[in-house]
Design an enzyme around this catalytic site. Sequence first.
Site, PDB file in Angstrom:
ATOM      1  N   LYS A 214       0.850  -1.200   0.000  1.00  0.00           N
ATOM      2  CA  LYS A 214       0.000   0.000   0.000  1.00  0.00           C
ATOM      3  C   LYS A 214       0.884   1.248   0.000  1.00  0.00           C
ATOM      4  O   LYS A 214       2.098   1.160   0.263  1.00  0.00           O
ATOM      5  CB  LYS A 214      -0.905  -0.022   1.238  1.00  0.00           C
ATOM      6  CG  LYS A 214      -0.147  -0.036   2.572  1.00  0.00           C
ATOM      7  CD  LYS A 214      -1.055  -0.405   3.739  1.00  0.00           C
ATOM      8  CE  LYS A 214      -0.274  -0.400   5.042  1.00  0.00           C
ATOM      9  NZ  LYS A 214      -1.048  -0.963   6.164  1.00  0.00           N
TER      10      LYS A 214
ATOM     11  N   ARG B  26     -11.216   0.054  14.175  1.00  0.00           N
ATOM     12  CA  ARG B  26     -10.921   0.841  12.983  1.00  0.00           C
ATOM     13  C   ARG B  26     -11.715   0.280  11.810  1.00  0.00           C
ATOM     14  O   ARG B  26     -12.696   0.855  11.385  1.00  0.00           O
ATOM     15  CB  ARG B  26      -9.396   0.770  12.749  1.00  0.00           C
ATOM     16  CG  ARG B  26      -8.834   1.810  11.865  1.00  0.00           C
ATOM     17  CD  ARG B  26      -7.319   1.742  11.800  1.00  0.00           C
ATOM     18  NE  ARG B  26      -6.801   0.491  11.257  1.00  0.00           N
ATOM     19  CZ  ARG B  26      -5.568   0.332  10.805  1.00  0.00           C
ATOM     20  NH1 ARG B  26      -4.713   1.328  10.863  1.00  0.00           N
ATOM     21  NH2 ARG B  26      -5.172  -0.818  10.323  1.00  0.00           N
TER      22      ARG B  26
ATOM     23  N   TYR C 260      15.205  30.683   8.069  1.00  0.00           N
ATOM     24  CA  TYR C 260      13.961  31.437   8.272  1.00  0.00           C
ATOM     25  C   TYR C 260      13.766  31.775   9.740  1.00  0.00           C
ATOM     26  O   TYR C 260      13.925  30.925  10.612  1.00  0.00           O
ATOM     27  CB  TYR C 260      12.750  30.622   7.797  1.00  0.00           C
ATOM     28  CG  TYR C 260      12.517  30.663   6.303  1.00  0.00           C
ATOM     29  CD1 TYR C 260      12.291  31.863   5.644  1.00  0.00           C
ATOM     30  CD2 TYR C 260      12.518  29.493   5.556  1.00  0.00           C
ATOM     31  CE1 TYR C 260      12.071  31.900   4.265  1.00  0.00           C
ATOM     32  CE2 TYR C 260      12.294  29.515   4.182  1.00  0.00           C
ATOM     33  CZ  TYR C 260      12.071  30.735   3.551  1.00  0.00           C
ATOM     34  OH  TYR C 260      11.855  30.768   2.195  1.00  0.00           O
TER      35      TYR C 260
ATOM     36  N   MET D 238      11.619  24.795   2.081  1.00  0.00           N
ATOM     37  CA  MET D 238      10.916  23.985   1.069  1.00  0.00           C
ATOM     38  C   MET D 238      11.871  23.137   0.238  1.00  0.00           C
ATOM     39  O   MET D 238      11.664  21.939   0.041  1.00  0.00           O
ATOM     40  CB  MET D 238      10.094  24.897   0.149  1.00  0.00           C
ATOM     41  CG  MET D 238       9.233  24.126  -0.836  1.00  0.00           C
ATOM     42  SD  MET D 238       8.355  25.187  -1.990  1.00  0.00           S
ATOM     43  CE  MET D 238       7.274  26.081  -0.922  1.00  0.00           C
TER      44      MET D 238
HETATM   45  C1  PLP Z   1      -0.250  -1.854   6.861  1.00  0.00           C
HETATM   46  C2  PLP Z   1      -0.795  -3.166   7.256  1.00  0.00           C
HETATM   47  C3  PLP Z   1       0.050  -4.286   7.377  1.00  0.00           C
HETATM   48  C4  PLP Z   1       1.562  -4.184   7.301  1.00  0.00           C
HETATM   49  O1  PLP Z   1       2.044  -3.692   8.539  1.00  0.00           O
HETATM   50  P1  PLP Z   1       3.605  -3.424   8.809  1.00  0.00           P
HETATM   51  O2  PLP Z   1       3.643  -2.996  10.227  1.00  0.00           O
HETATM   52  O3  PLP Z   1       4.007  -2.354   7.861  1.00  0.00           O
HETATM   53  O4  PLP Z   1       4.309  -4.704   8.555  1.00  0.00           O
HETATM   54  C5  PLP Z   1      -0.538  -5.523   7.594  1.00  0.00           C
HETATM   55  N1  PLP Z   1      -1.882  -5.643   7.745  1.00  0.00           N
HETATM   56  C6  PLP Z   1      -2.712  -4.589   7.674  1.00  0.00           C
HETATM   57  C7  PLP Z   1      -4.178  -4.783   7.863  1.00  0.00           C
HETATM   58  C8  PLP Z   1      -2.201  -3.313   7.443  1.00  0.00           C
HETATM   59  O5  PLP Z   1      -3.036  -2.248   7.402  1.00  0.00           O
END
Ligand code: PLP
Length: 376
Positions: free
Chosen positions: A43, A141, A264, A317
């Site tokens: 992801k 969640r 800055y 930036m």
């Molecule tokens: C992001 C995620 C993972 C991977 O987790 P890591 O800590 O990056 O290994 C696995 N399962 C779900 C449901 C996730 O959202």
Amino acid sequence: MNAFDTPDAETCGTTLTIDLGALIANWRALGERAGTEAAAVVKANAYGIGIEPAVTALSRAGCRSFFVAHVSEGIRARSVDREAAIYVLNGLLPGQCDVYAQHELSPVLGSHQELLEWAAFRQGGANARPAALHVDTAMNRLGLWPGEGLNLAREKAGAITAAGIGLVMSHFASSEDEADPANDRQIAAFAEIAAAFPGLPASLKNSSGHFLKDCPSYQLTRPGYGLYGGNPTPGKPNPMRPVIRLEARILQLRDVDAGTQVGYNGRWTAKRRSRLATICLGYADGYPRNASWTDTSTGGSAVVGGVICPFVGTVSMDLTIVDVTDVPAAEVQRGASVTLIGGPLDLETVGAGAKTIGYEILTSLGRRHARRYVGL
Ligand SMILES: *Cc1c(COP(=O)(O)O)cnc(C)c1O
């Protein structure tokens, strides 16, 4: 040059080197540790390193299952792997069934509504890949309550069949902290769920989950962060190989007297006569402005000529200023490269310097670096 490299590398001042060989080695190491099939969580553009190169490399190495967050990411993963199972963690939004089927993506269903919608779609004769069922054992969640999951398993087996469920999964809330008693509660809650679905493969472990004691691997694990070189055991030596290296070049050097204010709003004041290097990387490159180093707070650093040098003043930036007073003069020159991520500056150290975590550093990696893919 690799097919995934940035075409204009010569004109970029920053270089992100991504070691796809190390990515593969990390995936293999986690699979061996689990003693079962490891998927790859890709992801967020494969945590910033690039979803197409990551999926290409891992599928060549034999990875058969990928997890993404969004349908759009699933479509990108599918464009480079026609065969693999691609699970979309965010699940179904209303009206998304068709696009899932079109790209042969598998929704991770997290509610009764999603389950019913997907089942109805499949009953309509749609040719769809198996879906996953997400049971929430701690996070509050996404996912069914554990009681709902058990109820489905015991009393509504027909609904599970109708929805074509091929995997049952849950996610750890604090697996990177092995002392947190929440882990054992989740392990126990998920054991009950997995036992209630005896015919289904199950999946629980994220990267850190691979290092928890007394945690079964089930049929599939879901590492993300560790694949990209993040430390799944914070506070202990990192068992993973580093995957990324970020470098930027020195544009200018100058010497300033004690008492000089820099950057800055003049937030950093030289305490001694200092040699400063201005490098061509800033918050527009995904390096957090929270890594600014002021008179009242510490921040990020760069490795220059082998010496870890603190930032001075606010990260701007496109530019950051680094105190190179302690580096031998021959090692610091206009045009030289300094390291922002790599060597002693691992993802956790960089994250701490910016008051965040390595995950956020990785997933924020900027879009204007020259990207060099090596090791494949
Ligand atoms: C992001 C995620 C993972 C991977 O987790 P890591 O800590 O990056 O290994 C696995 N399962 C779900 C449901 C996730 O959202």
